[in-house]
Design a protein around this motif. Structure first.
Motif, PDB file in Angstrom:
ATOM      1  N   GLU A   4       0.833  -1.201   0.000  1.00 17.84           N
ATOM      2  CA  GLU A   4       0.000   0.000   0.000  1.00 17.84           C
ATOM      3  C   GLU A   4       0.875   1.261   0.000  1.00 17.84           C
ATOM      4  OE1 GLU A   4      -3.200   0.327  -0.311  1.00 17.84           O
ATOM      5  OE2 GLU A   4      -3.770  -1.796  -0.173  1.00 17.84           O
ATOM      6  N   PRO A   5       0.445   2.302  -0.695  1.00 19.84           N
ATOM      7  CA  PRO A   5       1.210   3.556  -0.652  1.00 19.84           C
ATOM      8  C   PRO A   5       1.242   4.127   0.751  1.00 19.84           C
ATOM      9  CG  PRO A   5      -0.934   3.914  -1.679  1.00 19.84           C
ATOM     10  CD  PRO A   5      -0.782   2.430  -1.512  1.00 19.84           C
ATOM     11  N   VAL A   6       2.360   4.734   1.124  1.00 18.84           N
ATOM     12  CA  VAL A   6       2.444   5.331   2.454  1.00 18.84           C
ATOM     13  C   VAL A   6       1.743   6.681   2.497  1.00 18.84           C
ATOM     14  CG1 VAL A   6       4.574   4.122   3.025  1.00 18.84           C
ATOM     15  CG2 VAL A   6       4.705   6.388   1.970  1.00 18.84           C
ATOM     16  N   SER A   7       1.476   7.275   1.326  1.00 17.18           N
ATOM     17  CA  SER A   7       0.689   8.508   1.288  1.00 17.18           C
ATOM     18  C   SER A   7       0.074   8.688  -0.080  1.00 17.18           C
ATOM     19  CB  SER A   7       1.543   9.731   1.642  1.00 17.18           C
ATOM     20  OG  SER A   7       2.464  10.033   0.620  1.00 17.18           O
ATOM     21  N   VAL A   8      -1.081   9.365  -0.106  1.00 15.89           N
ATOM     22  CA  VAL A   8      -1.775   9.748  -1.331  1.00 15.89           C
ATOM     23  C   VAL A   8      -2.174  11.214  -1.169  1.00 15.89           C
ATOM     24  CG1 VAL A   8      -3.756   9.355  -2.846  1.00 15.89           C
ATOM     25  CG2 VAL A   8      -2.688   7.413  -1.657  1.00 15.89           C
ATOM     26  N   LEU A   9      -1.774  12.042  -2.128  1.00 15.71           N
ATOM     27  CA  LEU A   9      -2.069  13.469  -2.057  1.00 15.71           C
ATOM     28  C   LEU A   9      -2.658  13.932  -3.378  1.00 15.71           C
ATOM     29  CD1 LEU A   9      -1.762  16.299  -0.637  1.00 15.71           C
ATOM     30  CD2 LEU A   9       0.470  16.442  -1.765  1.00 15.71           C
ATOM     31  N   VAL A  10      -3.721  14.737  -3.306  1.00 14.80           N
ATOM     32  CA  VAL A  10      -4.309  15.370  -4.488  1.00 14.80           C
ATOM     33  C   VAL A  10      -4.296  16.873  -4.280  1.00 14.80           C
ATOM     34  CG1 VAL A  10      -6.404  15.688  -5.866  1.00 14.80           C
ATOM     35  CG2 VAL A  10      -5.771  13.396  -5.069  1.00 14.80           C
ATOM     36  N   ASN A  11      -3.787  17.587  -5.273  1.00 12.74           N
ATOM     37  CA  ASN A  11      -3.764  19.048  -5.243  1.00 12.74           C
ATOM     38  C   ASN A  11      -4.447  19.568  -6.499  1.00 12.74           C
ATOM     39  OD1 ASN A  11      -3.227  21.764  -5.047  1.00 12.74           O
ATOM     40  ND2 ASN A  11      -1.008  21.569  -4.906  1.00 12.74           N
ATOM     41  N   THR A  12      -5.556  20.275  -6.338  1.00 11.37           N
ATOM     42  CA  THR A  12      -6.271  20.821  -7.497  1.00 11.37           C
ATOM     43  C   THR A  12      -6.021  22.320  -7.662  1.00 11.37           C
ATOM     44  OG1 THR A  12      -8.284  21.212  -6.215  1.00 11.37           O
ATOM     45  CG2 THR A  12      -8.075  19.075  -7.326  1.00 11.37           C
ATOM     46  N   PHE A  13      -5.114  22.869  -6.910  1.00 12.58           N
ATOM     47  CA  PHE A  13      -4.679  24.265  -7.069  1.00 12.58           C
ATOM     48  C   PHE A  13      -5.852  25.245  -7.025  1.00 12.58           C
ATOM     49  CE2 PHE A  13      -1.869  21.385  -9.345  1.00 12.58           C
ATOM     50  CZ  PHE A  13      -0.634  21.671  -8.771  1.00 12.58           C
ATOM     51  N   GLY A  14      -6.821  24.923  -6.171  1.00 11.49           N
ATOM     52  CA  GLY A  14      -7.978  25.806  -6.021  1.00 11.49           C
ATOM     53  C   GLY A  14      -9.026  25.672  -7.105  1.00 11.49           C
ATOM     54  N   THR A  15      -8.853  24.709  -8.030  1.00  9.16           N
ATOM     55  CA  THR A  15      -9.822  24.543  -9.122  1.00  9.16           C
ATOM     56  C   THR A  15     -10.822  23.426  -8.858  1.00  9.16           C
ATOM     57  OG1 THR A  15      -8.524  22.925 -10.407  1.00  9.16           O
ATOM     58  CG2 THR A  15      -8.008  25.274 -10.730  1.00  9.16           C
ATOM     59  N   GLY A  16     -10.714  22.728  -7.738  1.00 10.49           N
ATOM     60  CA  GLY A  16     -11.588  21.600  -7.462  1.00 10.49           C
ATOM     61  C   GLY A  16     -13.008  22.022  -7.136  1.00 10.49           C
ATOM     62  N   VAL A  17     -13.974  21.217  -7.558  1.00 12.16           N
ATOM     63  CA  VAL A  17     -15.381  21.508  -7.267  1.00 12.16           C
ATOM     64  C   VAL A  17     -15.788  20.930  -5.918  1.00 12.16           C
ATOM     65  CG1 VAL A  17     -15.948  21.621  -9.718  1.00 12.16           C
ATOM     66  CG2 VAL A  17     -16.208  19.454  -8.502  1.00 12.16           C
TER      67      VAL A  17
ATOM     68  N   LEU B  15     -16.412   8.682 -10.833  1.00 13.26           N
ATOM     69  CA  LEU B  15     -15.924   9.749  -9.961  1.00 13.26           C
ATOM     70  C   LEU B  15     -16.913  10.915  -9.917  1.00 13.26           C
ATOM     71  CD1 LEU B  15     -12.152   9.909 -10.989  1.00 13.26           C
ATOM     72  CD2 LEU B  15     -13.051   9.131  -8.789  1.00 13.26           C
ATOM     73  N   ARG B  16     -17.431  11.280 -11.079  1.00 14.56           N
ATOM     74  CA  ARG B  16     -18.381  12.388 -11.161  1.00 14.56           C
ATOM     75  C   ARG B  16     -19.647  12.067 -10.363  1.00 14.56           C
ATOM     76  NH1 ARG B  16     -19.240  12.057 -16.153  1.00 14.56           N
ATOM     77  NH2 ARG B  16     -17.361  13.175 -16.801  1.00 14.56           N
ATOM     78  N   GLN B  17     -20.137  10.834 -10.496  1.00 14.76           N
ATOM     79  CA  GLN B  17     -21.352  10.437  -9.788  1.00 14.76           C
ATOM     80  C   GLN B  17     -21.137  10.433  -8.285  1.00 14.76           C
ATOM     81  OE1 GLN B  17     -22.987   6.732 -11.142  1.00 14.76           O
ATOM     82  NE2 GLN B  17     -24.546   6.640  -9.546  1.00 14.76           N
ATOM     83  N   ASP B  18     -20.019   9.882  -7.831  1.00 22.86           N
ATOM     84  CA  ASP B  18     -19.746   9.841  -6.389  1.00 22.86           C
ATOM     85  C   ASP B  18     -19.532  11.237  -5.827  1.00 22.86           C
ATOM     86  OD1 ASP B  18     -20.020   7.154  -6.335  1.00 22.86           O
ATOM     87  OD2 ASP B  18     -18.023   6.724  -5.520  1.00 22.86           O
ATOM     88  N   ALA B  19     -18.888  12.098  -6.589  1.00 20.46           N
ATOM     89  CA  ALA B  19     -18.689  13.476  -6.143  1.00 20.46           C
ATOM     90  C   ALA B  19     -20.015  14.200  -6.022  1.00 20.46           C
ATOM     91  CB  ALA B  19     -17.771  14.215  -7.112  1.00 20.46           C
ATOM     92  N   ARG B  20     -20.928  13.948  -6.962  1.00 16.13           N
ATOM     93  CA  ARG B  20     -22.245  14.565  -6.910  1.00 16.13           C
ATOM     94  C   ARG B  20     -23.022  14.084  -5.684  1.00 16.13           C
ATOM     95  NH1 ARG B  20     -24.145  12.756 -11.547  1.00 16.13           N
ATOM     96  NH2 ARG B  20     -23.065  14.393 -12.739  1.00 16.13           N
TER      97      ARG B  20
ATOM     98  N   ASP C  64     -13.697  19.430  -2.027  1.00 19.46           N
ATOM     99  CA  ASP C  64     -12.437  19.521  -1.301  1.00 19.46           C
ATOM    100  C   ASP C  64     -11.444  18.467  -1.784  1.00 19.46           C
ATOM    101  OD1 ASP C  64     -13.462  21.572   0.207  1.00 19.46           O
ATOM    102  OD2 ASP C  64     -13.971  20.313   1.928  1.00 19.46           O
ATOM    103  N   ASP C  65     -10.166  18.836  -1.790  1.00 26.31           N
ATOM    104  CA  ASP C  65      -9.121  17.897  -2.198  1.00 26.31           C
ATOM    105  C   ASP C  65      -9.110  16.655  -1.320  1.00 26.31           C
ATOM    106  OD1 ASP C  65      -8.484  19.757  -4.104  1.00 26.31           O
ATOM    107  OD2 ASP C  65      -6.531  20.313  -3.257  1.00 26.31           O
ATOM    108  N   GLU C  66      -9.404  16.822  -0.039  1.00 28.15           N
ATOM    109  CA  GLU C  66      -9.412  15.673   0.876  1.00 28.15           C
ATOM    110  C   GLU C  66     -10.486  14.663   0.467  1.00 28.15           C
ATOM    111  OE1 GLU C  66      -9.483  18.814   1.750  1.00 28.15           O
ATOM    112  OE2 GLU C  66      -7.609  19.141   2.861  1.00 28.15           O
ATOM    113  N   ARG C  67     -11.626  15.169   0.009  1.00 26.24           N
ATOM    114  CA  ARG C  67     -12.694  14.276  -0.451  1.00 26.24           C
ATOM    115  C   ARG C  67     -12.277  13.584  -1.749  1.00 26.24           C
ATOM    116  NH1 ARG C  67     -15.621  10.173  -0.310  1.00 26.24           N
ATOM    117  NH2 ARG C  67     -17.516  10.193  -1.596  1.00 26.24           N
ATOM    118  N   ILE C  68     -11.559  14.288  -2.610  1.00 29.82           N
ATOM    119  CA  ILE C  68     -11.080  13.652  -3.839  1.00 29.82           C
ATOM    120  C   ILE C  68     -10.105  12.523  -3.506  1.00 29.82           C
ATOM    121  CG2 ILE C  68      -9.837  14.002  -6.014  1.00 29.82           C
ATOM    122  CD1 ILE C  68     -10.905  16.817  -6.130  1.00 29.82           C
ATOM    123  N   VAL C  69      -9.272  12.713  -2.490  1.00 27.68           N
ATOM    124  CA  VAL C  69      -8.371  11.640  -2.062  1.00 27.68           C
ATOM    125  C   VAL C  69      -9.178  10.409  -1.662  1.00 27.68           C
ATOM    126  CG1 VAL C  69      -6.716  10.906  -0.304  1.00 27.68           C
ATOM    127  CG2 VAL C  69      -6.480  13.157  -1.374  1.00 27.68           C
TER     128      VAL C  69
END
Length: 389
Positions: free
Chosen positions: A305-318, A377-382, A320-325
């Motif tokens: 398993e990865p020791v970390s997973v990070l997502v950065n949307t540079f303020g463009t995410g619809v 991803l789009r459906q789960d985000a919605r 939160d980045d934490e939810r995208i992770v």
């Protein structure tokens, strides 16, 4: 109103006849030859190339046999160095094979499904191009591809295999607005004049690739700026596997973990996890969850398993980045075994990646360029947005 924010970003690419890219292609050709007969083979292959000599070394553990000298000559021939007048040719170059078996200490961790090494890997995607890639690197790739196609088709019969491109794009408020400069340096036959070369490269290479809507009176064109580029390829410079990692990825836009790709089988997360990070980032962008996205994965040797997973949307995410992770962890396999199986990486598809970039490509082998997770991803985000309201 305040002035618009402006900046210029540049990216470069090299042709398949550049010595470093020749080395990458030889290393990946060895990898493909192993995987074609032994999908579970372990390969860490490095190539050094200079005037009249190719050295192939590294660690390979496999049940098959690869005739390395014949393979090297075939790759060099296909690239186009098959004439002694070019200063390097497939028939007369010397070849030194210095391959040994992989360390059993590394194999202990990999055989159980763990990562082949520690490391950090990045993936990136943005909505600047249909390929969800940064515009500067895509234009640079397309220019070198056009150089290669024109040479192979003998449209411009003075072209030789070595060459480079560089594209500078002006951004206004974060969006590409115009091309500031284009640089092309191409190896050529010694009989063509610089004036004729510049005229034909502008008409036959640059104009068909760079959109006219992005070119204006201030756009600069530098074509063979030194005036002469007859001696090229390994005769003009040494080549080494893994020296064009920024060309291989995003042209400097987006970070890089540092590991090269070519010559490494998919148990090496330098390769498989970088492909998965691109796959994740591209699907996030394709889903409309962000217009710009960077994904970081980090691994420990022997740990699945990865020791970390990070997502950065540079303020463009619809969202939160934490939810995208959370969505990433739910929808994407991130263990070495899971990544290899999902992206079908135990196939001989890697030599094609070793020129013109690993990303923004099409074809059966480029599974990490699919956007088949975007709808989910789009459906789960919605659903997440609805639940939070």
């Amino acid at each position: 109103m305040p002035d618009a924010s402006r900046h210029i970003f540049s990216s470069e690419c090299v042709t398949e006849g550049h010595p470093d890219k020749m080395a990458d292609q030889i290393s990946d050709a060895v990898l493909d030859a192993v995987l074609a007969e032994d999908p579970m083979g372990r390969v860490a292959c490095e190539t050094f190339i200079t005037t009249g000599l190719v050295v192939v070394g590294g660690e390979i553990t496999t049940t098959t046999y690869v005739n390395v000298p014949d393979l090297v000559r075939s790759v060099v021939d296909d690239i186009g160095y098959n004439n002694a007048e070019y200063g390097f040719d497939n028939k007369t170059c010397g070849i030194l094979n210095a391959i040994q078996s992989q360390s059993p200490d590394i194999a202990m961790g990999v055989d159980t499904g763990g990562a082949g090494d520690q490391g950090i890997m990045f993936g990136f995607a943005c909505d600047e191009t249909p390929e969800l890639m940064p515009l500067p690197i895509m234009l640079a790739h397309q220019l070198t591809r056009r150089l290669s196609d024109a040479r192979r088709a003998k449209e411009l019969d003075f072209l030789r295999p070595d060459g480079k491109s560089q594209v500078s794009v002006e951004y206004i408020n974060g969006k590409p607005a115009r091309v500031e400069a284009v640089v092309i340096s191409t190896q050529h036959h010694d009989t063509i004049s610089t004036e004729d070369l510049r005229k034909q490269v502008r008409a036959g290479i640059i104009d068909p690739v760079v959109p006219s809507a992005l070119v204006d009176a201030q756009t600069k064109f530098h074509i063979n700026p030194t005036g002469r580029f007859v001696i090229g390829g390994p005769h003009g410079d040494t080549g080494l596997t893994g020296r064009k990692i920024i060309v291989d990825t995003y042209g400097g836009m987006g970070r890089h973990g540092g590991g090269a790709f070519s010559g490494k089988d998919p148990t090496k997360v330098d390769r498989s996890a970088t492909y998965m990070a691109r796959y994740v980032a591209k699907n996030i962008a394709a889903a409309g969850l962000a217009s710009r996205c960077e994904v970081q994965l980090a691994y420990a040797i022997g740990v699945a398993e990865p020791v970390s997973v990070l997502v950065n949307t540079f303020g463009t995410g619809v969202i939160d980045d934490e939810r995208i992770v959370e969505l990433v962890r739910a929808h994407f396999p991130l263990t070495p075994k899971g990544m290899i199986e999902h992206l079908k990486l135990r196939r001989p598809v890697f030599r094609a990646t070793a020129a013109f970039g690993h990303f923004g490509r099409t074809g059966d082998g480029f599974t990490w360029e699919l956007t088949d997770k975007a709808d989910a991803l789009r459906q789960d985000a919605r659903m997440s947005a609805t639940a939070s309201n």
